[in-house]
Design a protein around this motif. Sequence first.
Motif, short mmCIF file in Angstrom:
data_model
loop_
_atom_site.label_atom_id
_atom_site.label_comp_id
_atom_site.label_asym_id
_atom_site.label_seq_id
_atom_site.Cartn_x
_atom_site.Cartn_y
_atom_site.Cartn_z
N ALA A 114 101.43 134.62 14.42
CA ALA A 114 100.38 134.42 13.96
C ALA A 114 100.93 135.70 12.98
O ALA A 114 101.00 136.57 13.21
N TYR B 214 92.05 123.27 11.01
CA TYR B 214 93.25 122.97 12.79
C TYR B 214 94.24 121.98 12.57
O TYR B 214 94.09 121.25 11.34
N GLU C 109 96.23 131.54 14.52
CA GLU C 109 96.41 131.39 15.72
C GLU C 109 97.32 130.03 16.12
O GLU C 109 96.93 129.69 15.50
N ARG D 184 95.71 127.27 13.60
CA ARG D 184 94.92 127.89 12.97
C ARG D 184 95.10 128.51 12.32
O ARG D 184 95.82 129.04 11.87
N LEU E 63 97.57 127.69 19.41
CA LEU E 63 97.40 127.53 20.62
C LEU E 63 97.31 126.79 21.39
O LEU E 63 98.50 125.70 21.27
#
Length: 473
Positions: free
Chosen positions: A431, A60, A102, A94, A104
């Motif tokens: 993404a 992350y 991803e 991510r 986020l």
Amino acid sequence: MSQIHSGLSRRGFMGGVGAGGLALGVGLAGSTAAAETKPIDVSIVTTPVSDVEALPDAYYLLNVRLETGFVEEKKPWLDAPVITHTETELKTLRITGGKIAEILDAKAAIPPGTTTYDAQGQLMLPTFRDMHTHIDKTFYGGPWEATIPTQNFRADRVAQEREILLKLLPTAEERTAAIIRLMHSRGTTVCRTHCNVDPVSKLANLEHLKATLGRFKDTLDSKIAIFPQHGLLASDSVGLMREALQSGGVDYIGGVDPASFDKDMEKSVDTTVQLALDFNVGIDIHVHDPKETAIPTFNRIMDHMEKSKQLQGNVTFSHAYSLASLSREELMDFAARIKALGVTFATAVPLGRYAMPIRDLHEAGVEVVCGTDSVIDWWDSFGNCDMLQKANEIARIDYSSIEYEINRTLGYATGFVTPLNDKGEQVWPKAGDDASFNLVPASCSAEAVARLPNRNAVVHKGKLAYGAIAKAG
């Protein structure tokens, strides 16, 4: 960041492998370890090696600054609202398997036990692309040498090159590795490089180039264009070019000034085109000639393209200084034809009398790519592999110094992959995109182009190519 290696041989000192070999830059300044090493012998090497951390396959990345839109304001002295700023937000990414899996919210919960890094609010920009360079031959990576005077520019440079090439072959791989480390330090992880094929070095430069690119395959996406620097016909290099194509790993065949150098434009163009068709590769032809001979050269290539769909979308016109002397009407007619055939225009952003109509071609729908061309060699003493600087130069030549226009010039460094589209809509990253990006200490793209900040971390498909990213606490 680990300390600089010492006590290595020249090959070991310069070589570095993949992401492990990088040019001097962020993370070394002020290092206690650096201060304790021996002074660098600048007569031997110019690029110390430093290691970067190997990132895991999945992690992350926190506190990444992403652009989200433009801010429009009304000013009392203007009739219409204007864009004055670029909005950004901090996000968490991510990253897994070299992709952005991803995006986020910055406050999203991170699963316990996962590896996390902290971008510390730095701006994320797409990776840079150097689409016209010659990394196979250079003084870089060795002692400094400036270019020497010439009386007959190209003829003298080629004569000089015939003398220099064999002397540099024993260190060709180290010098190419040094330039790749320099490219990484400037944020570039995608390139198209030309490579000499000539009666002096024959295929040796190509062999060295392939070997070095193989060492950096994890941190650099590269394409090779074989280039008859001494003239395809003038140096009787057709057989060598065919041999180079047969060796594999070649993506384009180059050419240089069929009219003024080879003295037979039709035969030179036709031979180049036939080689491209025979081996199913693209064409990247360098034309520096005036419009009287350059435009017929381009048109002959395009005549071939109209007959062969195999070539359409796979031809590049490089330099093309003649376009600067065309009238507006002539330029638009030319742009319409090359756009229709999918011709790419490549420029090293020349200044002064060779300043090119780069913005005009881009806005006419032509695919424009930029490159650094020579990097400190016997053709040119300058060159630093900084594509962001190329965007800066284009901004200063062709655009005004307002937020929106500077923002738009970032695309010249990134192959027009930009965080925002022309309408200010967020289009990158998404993404599924490759995790190939730069982290820079800037508030927005416009500031990055204008101020040319350090590339503090350069990531290619999830792997750290240069710099450092802090571990999250």
